[in-house]
Design a protein around this motif. Sequence first.
Motif, short mmCIF file in Angstrom:
data_model
loop_
_atom_site.label_atom_id
_atom_site.label_comp_id
_atom_site.label_asym_id
_atom_site.label_seq_id
_atom_site.Cartn_x
_atom_site.Cartn_y
_atom_site.Cartn_z
N ASN A 7 31.95 7.26 -0.63
CA ASN A 7 32.04 8.24 -2.05
C ASN A 7 33.88 7.81 -2.43
OD1 ASN A 7 28.99 8.64 -2.52
ND2 ASN A 7 29.19 10.67 -1.98
N GLU A 79 25.97 16.05 -0.60
CA GLU A 79 26.82 14.89 -1.29
C GLU A 79 26.95 13.60 -0.22
OE1 GLU A 79 28.20 13.77 -5.28
OE2 GLU A 79 25.87 14.95 -6.00
N ALA A 80 28.25 13.66 0.59
CA ALA A 80 28.79 13.38 1.75
C ALA A 80 28.07 13.65 2.99
CB ALA A 80 30.18 13.88 1.91
N GLY A 83 25.43 10.30 1.47
CA GLY A 83 26.42 9.49 2.22
C GLY A 83 26.43 9.27 3.47
#
Length: 288
Positions: A7, A79-80, A83
């Motif tokens: 991201n 979210e990291a 990902g």
Amino acid sequence: MPKIDVNGLAIDYELIGDEGGPPLVLTPGGRYPRDTAGVPELGAKLAEGGYRVLLWDRPGCGASDIAFTAPSESVMNCEALVGLIDALSFRNVTLVGGSAGSRITLMAAARQPANVRQIAIWWISGGPVGLAGLAWFYCGDQIAAASKGGMEAVVQLPSWADQIARNPRIRSILMAQDPDAYIATMQRWGKAFAYSDESPVPGMTAQDFARLTMPVLTFRSGKSDMAHTRETSEWVHRLLPNSTLVEPPWGDQEWNCVSTFPVDPANRRGRFERWPLLAPLLLDWLKA
């Protein structure tokens, strides 16, 4: 150590154990890095148990980058993690974590439940006072510094010293922020920790918990632990469709005791130094 773009952020990570072993992600708490005393030691024991273990620095922790575009720090971190799992092509992954790491584990799993095989969590932050403490710990000192001395005061905070030493880009990223916008972001991020009678974990809804149908090992918090309250752990257990609630391998006063331990990386001291005690219970359950 390797870094990978997730991201738009450079995420620092390490893989240990047999390359052919089933993947397992270990996420620590606080803003502590992946090499904090107790974390790699637990990771090594899990690797010895046959897992391919991922240790990683969350955004704003250790040597990883940070950004301020997410609705909350927890969302940025989960979210990291999602990902990172995708970038490493991990499939059928096991997620384990403590304190903030338990929150990030749950939030990440809720975003990709079909790819998560099992979960184990402990020291789940919660309760009105515990969560208010997190809002100040993560955001309050930032707001106070920025309001008094702008971003120059923020980068001088002790809370950023380790990250800046490991990753000088952190200082540049912070200095590039507009102080007023940064204060507004910290206010939003602080609000994200607000206690709710609707869910024990900020960032998780009842519907999110319902999606987590995989087996979950939930360690019950100590009655004396006001940062990770017993009721929070029991509430999480009740909301999860397939949770096993167990006692941890330490006494009731564990958090009150370890929170006084010195942060001394050279001598492998810190709040997580006794996490390796979890390994036998984790391995027995994960392989059952």
